[in-house]
Design a protein around this motif. Structure first.
Motif, PDB file in Angstrom:
ATOM      1  N   GLU A   1       8.698  -7.662 -30.041  1.00 17.07           N
ATOM      2  CA  GLU A   1       8.572  -8.834 -29.153  1.00 17.07           C
ATOM      3  C   GLU A   1       8.598  -8.428 -27.700  1.00 17.07           C
ATOM      4  OE1 GLU A   1      10.216  -8.938 -32.616  1.00 17.07           O
ATOM      5  OE2 GLU A   1      11.894  -9.376 -31.296  1.00 17.07           O
ATOM      6  N   PHE A   2       9.436  -7.460 -27.429  1.00 17.01           N
ATOM      7  CA  PHE A   2       9.522  -7.032 -26.047  1.00 17.01           C
ATOM      8  C   PHE A   2       8.248  -6.355 -25.598  1.00 17.01           C
ATOM      9  CE2 PHE A   2      13.626  -8.157 -24.684  1.00 17.01           C
ATOM     10  CZ  PHE A   2      14.474  -8.084 -25.774  1.00 17.01           C
ATOM     11  N   VAL A   3       7.792  -5.487 -26.447  1.00 14.29           N
ATOM     12  CA  VAL A   3       6.576  -4.773 -26.077  1.00 14.29           C
ATOM     13  C   VAL A   3       5.442  -5.769 -25.900  1.00 14.29           C
ATOM     14  CG1 VAL A   3       4.970  -2.954 -26.743  1.00 14.29           C
ATOM     15  CG2 VAL A   3       7.365  -2.793 -27.394  1.00 14.29           C
ATOM     16  N   TYR A   4       5.390  -6.692 -26.817  1.00 12.96           N
ATOM     17  CA  TYR A   4       4.358  -7.703 -26.744  1.00 12.96           C
ATOM     18  C   TYR A   4       4.457  -8.475 -25.443  1.00 12.96           C
ATOM     19  CZ  TYR A   4       0.905  -9.885 -29.716  1.00 12.96           C
ATOM     20  OH  TYR A   4      -0.251 -10.283 -30.307  1.00 12.96           O
ATOM     21  N   LYS A   5       5.683  -8.839 -25.164  1.00  9.53           N
ATOM     22  CA  LYS A   5       5.888  -9.600 -23.942  1.00  9.53           C
ATOM     23  C   LYS A   5       5.462  -8.775 -22.739  1.00  9.53           C
ATOM     24  CE  LYS A   5       9.354 -12.700 -22.067  1.00  9.53           C
ATOM     25  NZ  LYS A   5      10.780 -12.990 -21.935  1.00  9.53           N
ATOM     26  N   GLY A   6       5.822  -7.540 -22.794  1.00  7.94           N
ATOM     27  CA  GLY A   6       5.421  -6.683 -21.683  1.00  7.94           C
ATOM     28  C   GLY A   6       3.921  -6.663 -21.514  1.00  7.94           C
ATOM     29  N   VAL A   7       3.279  -6.457 -22.597  1.00  4.77           N
ATOM     30  CA  VAL A   7       1.824  -6.386 -22.531  1.00  4.77           C
ATOM     31  C   VAL A   7       1.240  -7.709 -22.077  1.00  4.77           C
ATOM     32  CG1 VAL A   7      -0.240  -6.156 -23.935  1.00  4.77           C
ATOM     33  CG2 VAL A   7       1.631  -4.553 -24.208  1.00  4.77           C
ATOM     34  N   THR A   8       1.742  -8.775 -22.635  1.00  8.04           N
ATOM     35  CA  THR A   8       1.169 -10.067 -22.279  1.00  8.04           C
ATOM     36  C   THR A   8       1.478 -10.463 -20.852  1.00  8.04           C
ATOM     37  OG1 THR A   8       3.108 -11.194 -23.163  1.00  8.04           O
ATOM     38  CG2 THR A   8       1.227 -10.935 -24.628  1.00  8.04           C
ATOM     39  N   HIS A   9       2.521  -9.895 -20.321  1.00 10.96           N
ATOM     40  CA  HIS A   9       2.800 -10.198 -18.925  1.00 10.96           C
ATOM     41  C   HIS A   9       2.069  -9.252 -17.987  1.00 10.96           C
ATOM     42  CE1 HIS A   9       5.912 -12.762 -20.534  1.00 10.96           C
ATOM     43  NE2 HIS A   9       6.143 -13.230 -19.342  1.00 10.96           N
ATOM     44  N   GLY A  10       1.328  -8.397 -18.563  1.00 11.34           N
ATOM     45  CA  GLY A  10       0.467  -7.589 -17.728  1.00 11.34           C
ATOM     46  C   GLY A  10       0.888  -6.142 -17.531  1.00 11.34           C
ATOM     47  N   ALA A  11       1.854  -5.720 -18.273  1.00 14.11           N
ATOM     48  CA  ALA A  11       2.254  -4.322 -18.101  1.00 14.11           C
ATOM     49  C   ALA A  11       1.143  -3.407 -18.579  1.00 14.11           C
ATOM     50  CB  ALA A  11       3.524  -4.038 -18.891  1.00 14.11           C
ATOM     51  N   VAL A  12       0.996  -2.332 -17.855  1.00 12.30           N
ATOM     52  CA  VAL A  12      -0.050  -1.406 -18.287  1.00 12.30           C
ATOM     53  C   VAL A  12       0.491  -0.472 -19.358  1.00 12.30           C
ATOM     54  CG1 VAL A  12      -1.245  -1.516 -16.083  1.00 12.30           C
ATOM     55  CG2 VAL A  12       0.459   0.251 -16.470  1.00 12.30           C
TER      56      VAL A  12
ATOM     57  N   ASN B   1       0.795  -1.218   0.000  1.00 16.44           N
ATOM     58  CA  ASN B   1       0.000   0.000   0.000  1.00 16.44           C
ATOM     59  C   ASN B   1       0.827   1.268   0.000  1.00 16.44           C
ATOM     60  OD1 ASN B   1      -2.517  -1.191  -0.104  1.00 16.44           O
ATOM     61  ND2 ASN B   1      -2.476  -1.631   2.086  1.00 16.44           N
ATOM     62  N   LYS B   2       2.096   1.047   0.059  1.00 18.78           N
ATOM     63  CA  LYS B   2       2.945   2.237   0.050  1.00 18.78           C
ATOM     64  C   LYS B   2       3.098   2.802  -1.346  1.00 18.78           C
ATOM     65  CE  LYS B   2       6.560   1.786   3.536  1.00 18.78           C
ATOM     66  NZ  LYS B   2       7.949   1.325   3.585  1.00 18.78           N
ATOM     67  N   TYR B   3       2.704   2.021  -2.310  1.00 19.87           N
ATOM     68  CA  TYR B   3       2.965   2.455  -3.670  1.00 19.87           C
ATOM     69  C   TYR B   3       1.719   2.388  -4.524  1.00 19.87           C
ATOM     70  CZ  TYR B   3       7.551   1.372  -1.863  1.00 19.87           C
ATOM     71  OH  TYR B   3       8.660   1.313  -1.074  1.00 19.87           O
ATOM     72  N   ASP B   4       1.715   3.254  -5.487  1.00 22.51           N
ATOM     73  CA  ASP B   4       0.597   3.265  -6.417  1.00 22.51           C
ATOM     74  C   ASP B   4       0.956   2.682  -7.767  1.00 22.51           C
ATOM     75  OD1 ASP B   4       0.112   6.426  -5.026  1.00 22.51           O
ATOM     76  OD2 ASP B   4      -1.247   4.733  -4.728  1.00 22.51           O
ATOM     77  N   LEU B   5       2.218   2.781  -8.059  1.00 23.06           N
ATOM     78  CA  LEU B   5       2.622   2.396  -9.412  1.00 23.06           C
ATOM     79  C   LEU B   5       4.072   1.946  -9.382  1.00 23.06           C
ATOM     80  CD1 LEU B   5       1.675   2.836 -12.563  1.00 23.06           C
ATOM     81  CD2 LEU B   5       3.132   4.818 -12.416  1.00 23.06           C
TER      82      LEU B   5
ATOM     83  N   ILE C   1       1.115   8.910 -16.653  1.00 24.18           N
ATOM     84  CA  ILE C   1       1.092   7.540 -16.173  1.00 24.18           C
ATOM     85  C   ILE C   1       0.137   7.327 -15.011  1.00 24.18           C
ATOM     86  CG2 ILE C   1       3.398   6.943 -16.953  1.00 24.18           C
ATOM     87  CD1 ILE C   1       4.411   7.522 -14.169  1.00 24.18           C
ATOM     88  N   TRP C   2      -0.293   8.397 -14.412  1.00 19.45           N
ATOM     89  CA  TRP C   2      -1.225   8.252 -13.302  1.00 19.45           C
ATOM     90  C   TRP C   2      -2.516   7.591 -13.760  1.00 19.45           C
ATOM     91  CZ3 TRP C   2      -5.739  10.535 -14.389  1.00 19.45           C
ATOM     92  CH2 TRP C   2      -5.693  11.566 -15.346  1.00 19.45           C
ATOM     93  N   GLN C   3      -2.771   7.676 -15.054  1.00 19.19           N
ATOM     94  CA  GLN C   3      -4.013   7.086 -15.543  1.00 19.19           C
ATOM     95  C   GLN C   3      -4.081   5.598 -15.230  1.00 19.19           C
ATOM     96  OE1 GLN C   3      -3.922   6.038 -19.936  1.00 19.19           O
ATOM     97  NE2 GLN C   3      -2.408   7.688 -19.881  1.00 19.19           N
ATOM     98  N   HIS C   4      -2.933   4.986 -15.207  1.00 19.31           N
ATOM     99  CA  HIS C   4      -2.926   3.554 -14.945  1.00 19.31           C
ATOM    100  C   HIS C   4      -3.308   3.253 -13.517  1.00 19.31           C
ATOM    101  CE1 HIS C   4      -1.132   3.132 -18.818  1.00 19.31           C
ATOM    102  NE2 HIS C   4      -0.150   3.914 -18.490  1.00 19.31           N
ATOM    103  N   VAL C   5      -3.010   4.193 -12.686  1.00 14.29           N
ATOM    104  CA  VAL C   5      -3.388   4.001 -11.292  1.00 14.29           C
ATOM    105  C   VAL C   5      -4.895   4.114 -11.165  1.00 14.29           C
ATOM    106  CG1 VAL C   5      -3.199   4.948  -8.977  1.00 14.29           C
ATOM    107  CG2 VAL C   5      -1.208   4.867 -10.469  1.00 14.29           C
TER     108      VAL C   5
ATOM    109  N   MET D   1       0.650  -8.082  -5.908  1.00 17.01           N
ATOM    110  CA  MET D   1       0.256  -6.794  -5.346  1.00 17.01           C
ATOM    111  C   MET D   1      -0.812  -6.109  -6.146  1.00 17.01           C
ATOM    112  SD  MET D   1       3.897  -6.874  -5.124  1.00 17.01           S
ATOM    113  CE  MET D   1       4.636  -7.926  -3.940  1.00 17.01           C
ATOM    114  N   ASP D   2      -0.993  -6.609  -7.301  1.00 13.01           N
ATOM    115  CA  ASP D   2      -2.022  -5.998  -8.120  1.00 13.01           C
ATOM    116  C   ASP D   2      -1.766  -4.500  -8.280  1.00 13.01           C
ATOM    117  OD1 ASP D   2      -5.455  -5.138  -7.855  1.00 13.01           O
ATOM    118  OD2 ASP D   2      -4.318  -5.765  -9.606  1.00 13.01           O
ATOM    119  N   LEU D   3      -0.561  -4.198  -8.550  1.00 17.23           N
ATOM    120  CA  LEU D   3      -0.217  -2.812  -8.813  1.00 17.23           C
ATOM    121  C   LEU D   3       0.033  -2.651 -10.303  1.00 17.23           C
ATOM    122  CD1 LEU D   3       2.352  -1.864  -6.023  1.00 17.23           C
ATOM    123  CD2 LEU D   3       0.164  -0.768  -6.448  1.00 17.23           C
TER     124      LEU D   3
END
Lengths: 653, 150
Positions: A107-118, A66-70, A133-137, A93-95
């Motif tokens: 490939e990297f971007v894809y991997k990022g996205v598929t691994h759950g990066a916002v 809970n100390k972090y938002d992103l 980037i706050w939008q992701h929060v 943490m579902d952050l």
């Protein structure tokens, strides 16, 4: 540096100052990048904590999430793979996690996205990128007031603050939120609520209740649990047990399951709201598509096996023989029409009992969040039950692919274009083979007619016009009008032919199962494979065409699914044109509408029926068709290079 | 007068760094981050860069000396080096890094070695130039540095 006071655990989002003071954990082993990033973030008035070790970052997060938002993390770190960290953070943490890298390789971007990066940012990061980037929060925020309570289909894009009381997007960010929502809306095919937001329905009225975010992993767990027991039998309690996830409640699962079912239904029928199978079953739930575009693939992966159990409700209930009937429901494929039209050999229908008559794949690219998502529609996993036809709709095109062994064969046989050898034994269901009719009237126009006339599940409005003609899958009803009493193929054919000639609709409606899917042949037996192929193809197609659109989209697993699907594909995947796939004699049930290089995919899986070319122009395929008709359970699948090719091919007709 | 002259010199030097392609917009980002709270931010970052990247350069050099090249490892080193370099706006260095990476991917050891020499060259040149630049900056006085027209 502003400090913002907020309660521990931070209802930060509801702070008026937000995004000021948003707490970020930045992880990068490169000290220069870290320093610069820190400064940039501070300049945006965020609160920044840095560490150059992923492991330390995890510890810090675990100590107090809970100390972090992103979290912003580099991809390339010595002590831990950035993607791994990403996954863990998302799961534990579902952050929201933003990936950083100096490499912007797909490939990297894809991997990022598929691994759950916002999000996935390229170094060097610029201030502008960090400003938003706050939008992701906000998106993920657990305590997201009113907005969370909206129903999935509700348009989130009210005026930014129009959500109601919520202080979340509070004053300052009202516009931004509106913008945000608008942006998301644009991204979404429809204004469906993103699945990632969790169970909106559940949270209504309970603003403080932490929402479950259905991450990729969580959803995959869910899906595998569901698959284990079968969607039909899936009950929230059991799923919950199987998933074995802490903090997940039965209600969470129940709501998710409901959405999932809706989603499956929707994709199974091309998402057509009226009169199609899907609509008959329920509302579309794009959230699933969105959320699960990749997940869906993952599902496929896991489901790969006896059959893909994408949809449980709509298709599983299709008995072999009645599949057609069902398909012939208001909007659905009118295979039944075919059957009833008498074109089918009486004996043909029975032959298909126990076999998957239809492999329906319904893809609703439009619905897909990434717009390139292919979801294979419901797939009857039971071998005995007929497959079902699903509209598969590729980007903006809905194509229903259904193959009923019986109907198709009969249908195809009735198709004039089908060239059938007289000696073909139609009793085997190879109507096609016997068909020597040419359907001059088979043309795009007729296709259109057929499509329109037949099933609604092709969302014409959504489909590319050229596609519509191509997608005649559902246009079976026309056949219905042709009661061909004759039991001989020839008779049927001839009568059909004449009929067809007279009413293009008929023809087009029935035969043209086109699926603008790139896929490879699928064996009947390999229903899974078939689906896989379709999947693969669609995904390939989609990924090809939609990649750029997806960079920002959360489409976890999509790529993985593709890969998985590819492996599912049975042998003869040909990425070539229709002709190529036609060359694969082995079981094709598909009839290609003439395009040599179009991507029409007619996916019929008919044990007895082989491929038949619907398109009169497909002269070159005659032999193939004949041969194919002999093959069992084969699909002819054309590989499409692109939807454009398909369209072009269609146009040619 | 002196101050004005110095300031002008700073401006010219800076401009030439951009004009000659040694630096890109990222450097400006760094400058933007410099403020009263961080009056020497840019120089700090650059110093940090040269210190940290020296290590990377050594690693790459060692890796290139091996008989059989481990391209993955090289790529990894280069990934980081490129990241750092781009963070300070080292344009030419970054370009060479990209080229290096291409060679890595192609498994072209000779290309890698050749490109690496280029990298070192650019790296050294930039270092020299930046050092000179910061010197003038310091001479001109900190208060003025924040006023450079962008």
């Amino acid at each position: 540096m502003m400090t913002v006071d907020y309660q521990r655990g931070g209802n930060l989002v509801s702070e008026k100052k937000f995004p000021v003071g948003m707490r970020i954990l930045a992880v990068d082993d490169d000290p220069i990048c870290l320093k610069v990033l820190e400064s940039l973030l501070r300049k945006c008035q965020y609160e920044v904590t840095t560490t150059n070790q992923a492991i330390t970052a995890l510890e810090m997060l675990r100590e107090n999430r809970n100390k972090y938002d992103l979290v912003i993390s580099d991809v390339n770190m010595p002590d831990m793979d950035g993607f791994k960290l990403l996954e863990l953070v998302g799961l534990e943490m579902d952050l929201p996690v933003i990936m950083l890298s100096s490499h912007g390789d797909k490939e990297f971007v894809y991997k990022g996205v598929t691994h759950g990066a916002v999000d996935y940012l390229l170094k060097p990061v610029r201030m502008e990128e960090l400003k938003n980037i706050w939008q992701h929060v906000i998106r993920r925020k657990k305590w997201y007031p009113k907005d969370q309570n909206r129903s999935p289909n509700q348009d989130k894009v009210d005026d930014g603050a129009g959500e109601g009381e919520h202080g979340v997007t509070s004053t300052g960010s009202a516009d931004q939120n509106g913008k945000l929502n608008r942006k998301r809306k644009d991204q979404d095919e429809e204004d469906e609520e993103e699945g990632e937001d969790g169970d909106d329905n559940e949270v209504s009225g309970n603003q403080k209740k932490p929402r479950v975010v259905w991450s990729v992993d969580l959803h995959q767990k869910f899906v595998s649990a569901v698959n284990q027991m079968g969607l039909d039998k899936a009950v929230p309690k059991k799923i919950l047990d199987l998933m074995n996830v802490d903090g997940l409640t039965r209600e969470n699962v129940a709501s998710h399951l409901q959405k999932f079912r809706l989603y499956l239904k929707r994709i199974s029928c091309g998402g057509n709201q009226q009169g199609n199978m899907v609509s008959a079953y329920g509302a579309n739930d794009a959230s699933y598509l969105r959320m699960n575009s990749a997940d869906g693939f993952g599902d496929f992966r896991s489901m790969h096996g006896p059959g893909i159990q994408l949809s449980t409700t709509s298709l599983s209930s299709y008995p072999p023989g009645t599949l057609l009937g069902r398909l012939n429901s208001p909007g659905g494929l009118t295979l039944r029409g075919i059957a009833s039209s008498g074109l089918l050999q009486p004996g043909l229908l029975p032959t298909n009992q126990g076999k998957n008559l239809f492999q329906g794949i319904s893809l609703e690219p439009k619905q897909l969040q990434m717009k390139s998502i292919n979801h294979i529609g419901e797939f009857n996993h039971k071998r005995d039950t007929a497959g079902f036809t699903l509209a598969s709709c590729f980007p903006d095109v809905k194509v229903t692919i259904g193959s009923s062994s019986n109907t198709i064969s009969s249908v195809t046989s009735s198709l004039p274009i089908l060239q059938a050898n007289p000696q073909q034994n139609h009793s085997k269901g190879s109507l096609v083979t016997q068909s020597s009719l040419r359907m001059p009237s088979l043309n795009q126009e007729s296709f259109d007619v057929g499509v329109h006339g037949s099933s609604n599940f092709l969302d014409h409005s959504r489909c590319d016009d050229s596609w519509q003609s191509a997608v005649q899958l559902s246009a079976f009803p026309s056949f219905r009008h042709d009661p061909l009493p004759s039991s001989t193929l020839r008779d049927n054919i001839s009568s059909t032919t004449s009929h067809i000639v007279n009413s293009p609709i008929d023809f087009s409606s029935t035969v043209s199962l086109r699926a603008p899917l790139e896929d490879s042949r699928v064996d009947m037996q390999g229903q899974t494979d078939f689906i896989g192929n379709i999947f693969q193809n669609t995904t390939n197609y989609i990924s090809k065409n939609r990649w750029e659109e997806n960079s920002q989209n959360y489409n976890p697993g999509l790529n993985d699914s593709f890969g998985a699907m590819n492996s599912l594909v049975s042998g003869n995947a040909s990425s070539g044109a229709l002709n190529q796939s036609m060359d694969q004699r082995k079981r094709f049930g598909a009839s290609m509408i003439g395009q040599s290089n179009s991507g029409t995919l007619s996916m019929f899986q008919h044990p007895d029926v082989e491929n038949f070319a619907l398109d009169p122009k497909m002269r070159s395929n005659e032999d193939v068709i004949l041969e194919q008709t002999k093959s069992q359970n084969g699909f002819v699948q054309n590989n499409y290079e692109s939807l454009d090719d398909i369209m072009n091919a269609m146009m040619k007709q | 007068m002196e101050r004005t002259r110095l300031r002008r010199q700073v401006a010219l030097t800076r401009q030439s760094l951009f004009d000659q392609g040694f630096l890109d917009e990222q450097f400006i980002q760094l400058e933007d981050l410099q403020d009263d709270a961080n009056p020497n931010f840019v120089e700090e970052v650059v110093t940090l860069y040269y210190r940290d990247s020296a290590r990377l350069i050594t690693n790459i050099e060692k890796a290139l000396e091996k008989n059989s090249l481990d391209f993955n490892k090289l790529d990894g080193f280069m990934h980081q080096f490129k990241g750092s370099s781009s963070s300070i706006g080292a344009k030419k260095v970054k370009a060479e890094c990209t080229l290096f990476r291409e060679y890595c991917r192609a498994g072209n050891g000779e290309g890698c070695t050749r490109t690496f020499q280029q990298i070192k060259k650019e790296y050294a040149t930039l270092k020299r130039k930046l050092e000179a630049y910061f010197q003038v900056v310091r001479q001109a006085g900190p208060a003025e540095t924040a006023c450079w027209p962008k």
